[in-house]
Design a protein around this motif. Sequence first.
Motif, PDB file in Angstrom:
ATOM      1  N   CYS A  94      35.875  34.277  42.786  1.00 14.99           N
ATOM      2  CA  CYS A  94      36.972  33.618  42.073  1.00 14.99           C
ATOM      3  C   CYS A  94      38.241  34.443  42.245  1.00 14.99           C
ATOM      4  O   CYS A  94      38.176  35.636  42.546  1.00 14.99           O
ATOM      5  CB  CYS A  94      36.596  33.504  40.600  1.00 14.99           C
ATOM      6  N   CYS A  96      39.838  35.645  39.993  1.00 10.46           N
ATOM      7  CA  CYS A  96      39.806  36.718  38.991  1.00 10.46           C
ATOM      8  C   CYS A  96      38.892  37.862  39.440  1.00 10.46           C
ATOM      9  O   CYS A  96      38.819  38.887  38.765  1.00 10.46           O
ATOM     10  CB  CYS A  96      39.352  36.177  37.638  1.00 10.46           C
ATOM     11  N   CYS A 107      34.198  29.061  37.283  1.00 13.09           N
ATOM     12  CA  CYS A 107      33.978  30.482  37.032  1.00 13.09           C
ATOM     13  C   CYS A 107      33.556  30.650  35.569  1.00 13.09           C
ATOM     14  O   CYS A 107      34.169  30.084  34.669  1.00 13.09           O
ATOM     15  CB  CYS A 107      35.264  31.260  37.295  1.00 13.09           C
ATOM     16  N   CYS A 110      36.651  32.931  33.786  1.00 10.47           N
ATOM     17  CA  CYS A 110      38.009  32.430  33.523  1.00 10.47           C
ATOM     18  C   CYS A 110      38.081  30.901  33.554  1.00 10.47           C
ATOM     19  O   CYS A 110      39.153  30.338  33.374  1.00 10.47           O
ATOM     20  CB  CYS A 110      38.992  33.023  34.520  1.00 10.47           C
TER      21      CYS A 110
HETATM   22 ZN   LIG Z   1      37.353  33.558  37.441  1.00  6.40          ZN
END
Ligand SMILES: [Zn+2]
Length: 123
Positions: A94, A96, A107, A110
């Motif tokens: 991801c 993040c 995800c 997040c």
């Molecule tokens: Zn994420």
Amino acid sequence: MDLFDLYQQQQIRGQARDLRQTEENLSRNRRHTNDQVEETEERVDRLLLLCEAMWELITETTALTTEDLAAKAYELDMSDGNKDGRRQRMAVTCHCGAKINPKAGICQFCSAPAPERSAFEAV
Ligand SMILES: [Zn+2]
């Protein structure tokens, strides 16, 4: 017949009843499993037919050969690092930084949607 004999007969009847119930459950599970196997075999047969049809169309309209097909299958098989006749779904990263489970659409950290995958990976 004494009290102990009555007790034993009652126990035997109870166990016979439990055994019949277990046999019925096994029979039901066996039928369910057989149905699932039959359905899976039908799906594999349909999939094989479609693959054969696609391959015939490809060979009729392009210069690709069965060697090209075998080489591509090997390349895809090895893309996950294992020559096992299938392609493992790989986790994607991801934005993040977290790894997204291949079966999850978002995800778990997040909630961002998973990056686009090929049509086959979405199956
Ligand atoms: Zn994420």
